[in-house]
Design a protein around this motif. Structure first.
Motif, PDB file in Angstrom:
ATOM      1  N   TYR A 299       9.010  -4.569  18.950  1.00  0.00           N
ATOM      2  CA  TYR A 299       8.011  -5.209  18.100  1.00  0.00           C
ATOM      3  C   TYR A 299       6.760  -5.537  18.911  1.00  0.00           C
ATOM      4  O   TYR A 299       5.641  -5.279  18.479  1.00  0.00           O
ATOM      5  CB  TYR A 299       8.580  -6.487  17.471  1.00  0.00           C
ATOM      6  CG  TYR A 299       7.505  -7.396  16.939  1.00  0.00           C
ATOM      7  CD1 TYR A 299       6.813  -7.068  15.785  1.00  0.00           C
ATOM      8  CD2 TYR A 299       7.166  -8.575  17.603  1.00  0.00           C
ATOM      9  CE1 TYR A 299       5.809  -7.888  15.300  1.00  0.00           C
ATOM     10  CE2 TYR A 299       6.171  -9.397  17.133  1.00  0.00           C
ATOM     11  CZ  TYR A 299       5.496  -9.051  15.979  1.00  0.00           C
ATOM     12  OH  TYR A 299       4.490  -9.865  15.512  1.00  0.00           O
TER      13      TYR A 299
ATOM     14  N   GLY B 172      -0.128  -7.878   6.606  1.00  0.00           N
ATOM     15  CA  GLY B 172       1.101  -7.814   5.825  1.00  0.00           C
ATOM     16  C   GLY B 172       2.345  -8.004   6.661  1.00  0.00           C
ATOM     17  O   GLY B 172       3.451  -8.060   6.140  1.00  0.00           O
TER      18      GLY B 172
ATOM     19  N   ASP C 294      -1.366  -6.482  11.690  1.00  0.00           N
ATOM     20  CA  ASP C 294      -1.200  -6.214  10.273  1.00  0.00           C
ATOM     21  C   ASP C 294      -1.100  -7.525   9.505  1.00  0.00           C
ATOM     22  O   ASP C 294      -0.172  -8.297   9.715  1.00  0.00           O
ATOM     23  CB  ASP C 294       0.087  -5.393  10.089  1.00  0.00           C
ATOM     24  CG  ASP C 294       0.327  -4.976   8.663  1.00  0.00           C
ATOM     25  OD1 ASP C 294      -0.577  -5.161   7.827  1.00  0.00           O
ATOM     26  OD2 ASP C 294       1.417  -4.459   8.397  1.00  0.00           O
TER      27      ASP C 294
ATOM     28  N   GLN D 132       3.985  -6.029   8.621  1.00  0.00           N
ATOM     29  CA  GLN D 132       4.984  -4.966   8.525  1.00  0.00           C
ATOM     30  C   GLN D 132       5.816  -4.836   9.800  1.00  0.00           C
ATOM     31  O   GLN D 132       7.053  -4.768   9.711  1.00  0.00           O
ATOM     32  CB  GLN D 132       4.314  -3.635   8.187  1.00  0.00           C
ATOM     33  CG  GLN D 132       5.284  -2.533   7.876  1.00  0.00           C
ATOM     34  CD  GLN D 132       5.997  -2.779   6.566  1.00  0.00           C
ATOM     35  OE1 GLN D 132       5.450  -3.407   5.680  1.00  0.00           O
ATOM     36  NE2 GLN D 132       7.219  -2.311   6.471  1.00  0.00           N
TER      37      GLN D 132
ATOM     38  N   ARG E  45       8.251  -7.737   9.921  1.00  0.00           N
ATOM     39  CA  ARG E  45       9.352  -7.622   8.962  1.00  0.00           C
ATOM     40  C   ARG E  45      10.383  -6.603   9.435  1.00  0.00           C
ATOM     41  O   ARG E  45      11.584  -6.789   9.251  1.00  0.00           O
ATOM     42  CB  ARG E  45       8.816  -7.244   7.580  1.00  0.00           C
ATOM     43  CG  ARG E  45       8.092  -8.403   6.933  1.00  0.00           C
ATOM     44  CD  ARG E  45       7.716  -8.086   5.538  1.00  0.00           C
ATOM     45  NE  ARG E  45       6.832  -6.915   5.536  1.00  0.00           N
ATOM     46  CZ  ARG E  45       6.083  -6.565   4.538  1.00  0.00           C
ATOM     47  NH1 ARG E  45       6.102  -7.272   3.439  1.00  0.00           N
ATOM     48  NH2 ARG E  45       5.311  -5.513   4.597  1.00  0.00           N
ATOM     49  N   THR E  46       9.905  -5.528  10.059  1.00  0.00           N
ATOM     50  CA  THR E  46      10.841  -4.539  10.605  1.00  0.00           C
ATOM     51  C   THR E  46      11.683  -5.153  11.710  1.00  0.00           C
ATOM     52  O   THR E  46      12.903  -4.940  11.775  1.00  0.00           O
ATOM     53  CB  THR E  46      10.061  -3.323  11.124  1.00  0.00           C
ATOM     54  OG1 THR E  46       9.300  -2.772  10.055  1.00  0.00           O
ATOM     55  CG2 THR E  46      11.001  -2.272  11.676  1.00  0.00           C
TER      56      THR E  46
END
Length: 113
Positions: A67, A8, A6, A10, A13-14
């Motif tokens: 992750y 972005g 991704d 995501q 970030r999680t």
């Protein structure tokens, strides 16, 4: 090193959010190791803080592992792949809720005495 799926970031970030949660749990556990035995008058209560530290370390490792599994699945199968489960993170959530309830009990006990 796995390829990022991704742009972005995501999943990353999680993972960082779960790391912050684990860090906050660890810091709260250290404070609990200092305050809870004094509030309840027994040194055995230090085990509550020690359990929090252990849970903090485990959750840090779970977040990293999840992750990597999540990112590998997205890179390999796209969003149609089977995503890793969230049971360990649910366990962390329940543990944190229990710690919050215990912290509330300590505050009430100290305020009343």
């Amino acid at each position: 090193m796995t390829e990022l799926f991704d742009p972005g970031l995501q999943p990353e970030r999680t993972e960082l959010a779960w790391r912050r949660t684990a860090l906050a749990l660890g810091a709260g556990s250290i404070v609990a190791m200092r305050l809870i035995p004094a509030a309840f008058g027994s040194g055995w209560w230090i085990l509550v803080g020690a359990a929090g530290l252990v849970m903090s370390g485990i959750s840090w490792l779970w977040a990293r592992r999840r992750y990597r599994a999540f990112n590998d699945t997205l890179a390999r199968d796209g969003d149609r792949g089977r995503m890793p489960g969230a049971r360990p993170l649910l366990a962390l959530t329940l543990f944190t809720l229990g710690a919050a309830i215990l912290s509330f009990a300590v505050v009430i006990t100290v305020a009343v005495s």
